[in-house]
Design a protein around this motif. Structure first.
Motif, PDB file in Angstrom:
ATOM      1  N   MET A 225     -41.134  37.638  -1.186  1.00 16.40           N
ATOM      2  CA  MET A 225     -40.721  36.262  -1.022  1.00 16.40           C
ATOM      3  C   MET A 225     -40.905  35.787   0.431  1.00 16.40           C
ATOM      4  O   MET A 225     -41.019  34.610   0.657  1.00 16.40           O
ATOM      5  N   ARG A 226     -40.940  36.732   1.354  1.00 17.79           N
ATOM      6  CA  ARG A 226     -41.188  36.327   2.746  1.00 17.79           C
ATOM      7  C   ARG A 226     -42.548  35.654   2.883  1.00 17.79           C
ATOM      8  O   ARG A 226     -42.669  34.648   3.568  1.00 17.79           O
TER       9      ARG A 226
ATOM     10  N   ARG B 134     -43.334  31.786   4.001  1.00 18.23           N
ATOM     11  CA  ARG B 134     -44.268  31.499   5.082  1.00 18.23           C
ATOM     12  C   ARG B 134     -45.347  30.506   4.615  1.00 18.23           C
ATOM     13  O   ARG B 134     -45.677  29.558   5.316  1.00 18.23           O
ATOM     14  N   MET B 135     -45.851  30.715   3.416  1.00 18.06           N
ATOM     15  CA  MET B 135     -46.877  29.827   2.869  1.00 18.06           C
ATOM     16  C   MET B 135     -46.317  28.435   2.577  1.00 18.06           C
ATOM     17  O   MET B 135     -47.002  27.434   2.780  1.00 18.06           O
ATOM     18  N   LEU B 136     -45.081  28.384   2.113  1.00 19.02           N
ATOM     19  CA  LEU B 136     -44.456  27.082   1.852  1.00 19.02           C
ATOM     20  C   LEU B 136     -44.243  26.315   3.152  1.00 19.02           C
ATOM     21  O   LEU B 136     -44.415  25.096   3.200  1.00 19.02           O
TER      22      LEU B 136
ATOM     23  N   SER C  25     -44.247  29.003 -13.182  1.00 17.77           N
ATOM     24  CA  SER C  25     -42.841  28.830 -13.577  1.00 17.77           C
ATOM     25  C   SER C  25     -42.044  30.104 -13.339  1.00 17.77           C
ATOM     26  O   SER C  25     -40.904  30.061 -12.876  1.00 17.77           O
ATOM     27  N   TYR C  26     -42.652  31.233 -13.652  1.00 15.23           N
ATOM     28  CA  TYR C  26     -41.989  32.518 -13.429  1.00 15.23           C
ATOM     29  C   TYR C  26     -41.787  32.742 -11.931  1.00 15.23           C
ATOM     30  O   TYR C  26     -40.730  33.208 -11.502  1.00 15.23           O
ATOM     31  N   PHE C  27     -42.794  32.409 -11.140  1.00 15.00           N
ATOM     32  CA  PHE C  27     -42.671  32.513  -9.687  1.00 15.00           C
ATOM     33  C   PHE C  27     -41.496  31.668  -9.193  1.00 15.00           C
ATOM     34  O   PHE C  27     -40.694  32.129  -8.376  1.00 15.00           O
TER      35      PHE C  27
ATOM     36  N   PRO D  71     -38.639  26.574  -4.765  1.00 16.08           N
ATOM     37  CA  PRO D  71     -39.698  26.500  -3.757  1.00 16.08           C
ATOM     38  C   PRO D  71     -39.871  25.078  -3.208  1.00 16.08           C
ATOM     39  O   PRO D  71     -40.087  24.890  -2.016  1.00 16.08           O
ATOM     40  N   LYS D  72     -39.750  24.098  -4.059  1.00 18.12           N
ATOM     41  CA  LYS D  72     -39.893  22.704  -3.625  1.00 18.12           C
ATOM     42  C   LYS D  72     -38.770  22.328  -2.653  1.00 18.12           C
ATOM     43  O   LYS D  72     -39.011  21.661  -1.641  1.00 18.12           O
TER      44      LYS D  72
END
Length: 50
Positions: free
Chosen positions: A1-2, A6-8, A28-30, A42-43
């Motif tokens: 998740m790190r 970082r990508m987000l 969706s699973y992510f 994530p959003k």
């Protein structure tokens, strides 16, 4: 998740692209796993940074 966080933060890729890059075939699973480990979606994480 790190890596996902970082990508987000970078904001260059969509959540679906990030999920695919990290090896999750189903965005969706992510999102479920991200929410389970961070207690936010994530959003929401992406919006907190912006």
């Amino acid at each position: 998740m790190r890596a996902a966080k970082r990508m987000l933060r970078a904001g260059h890729a969509s959540i679906a692209e990030i999920a695919d890059t990290l090896g999750y075939a189903n965005p969706s699973y992510f999102c479920q796993l991200f929410r389970k480990t961070t207690n936010i979606s994530p959003k929401q994480h992406q919006n907190q940074i912006s």
